[in-house]
Write an enzyme that holds these catalytic residues in place. Structure first.
Site: not given
Length: 156
Positions: A33-35
């Site tokens: 999720d990052h990124f």
């Protein structure tokens, strides 16, 4: 410490300095999720890895007679992003050490690839020493915020 953000220690010189390695892997859940589409090690987790390296150095210096707690990061500078496949080397040097706490300067550099030696980040990190027998701290889940000798498992 519930989450360990270093993979192993390369050096631990009591009362002076420590060096630890973090291998950034695409398999780490937080990178999903990052990124999205551009996975990278979050700066906050890099700070935590730097703090774990320095916190263990301070704790080991006093034989873990205190609870070593991250107190403040008065200065942090980030020079580049760490991506999956990068190996980051954290180097901590003790600047001050008293009964009340201590401070370390910590640098992060790339340890692999064509940019080996390139600066990733640097920070000044302050720690507080708490009395392990103080009843105010007995009920706290110390795995979440205290640098203890248990983290030395990454020495192997």
């Amino acid at each position: 410490m519930r989450w360990i953000w270093i993979d192993r220690f390369e050096e631990l010189v009591r009362g002076e300095r420590a060096a630890a390695i973090k291998c950034v892997s695409r398999g780490e859940a937080h990178l999903t999720d990052h990124f999205e589409g551009d996975p990278q090690l979050p700066a906050s987790l890099m700070i935590e890895g730097m703090a774990q390296t320095a916190g263990i150095l301070l704790g080991q210096t006093t034989d873990f007679k205190h609870l070593v707690v991250l107190a403040k990061v008065p200065r942090a500078t980030f020079h580049r992003i760490a991506y999956p496949g990068d190996v980051v080397r954290y180097e901590a040097v003790i600047q001050t050490l008293t009964e009340q706490g201590g401070s370390c300067d910590v640098t992060a550099t790339l340890a692999n690839g064509p940019e080996a030696g390139a600066a990733v980040a640097e920070a000044e990190i302050l720690f507080a020493h708490l009395d392990p027998d103080d009843p105010d701290y007995k009920g706290a889940d110390q795995r979440n915020f205290v640098f203890t000798s248990n983290l030395l498992q990454v020495m192997d």
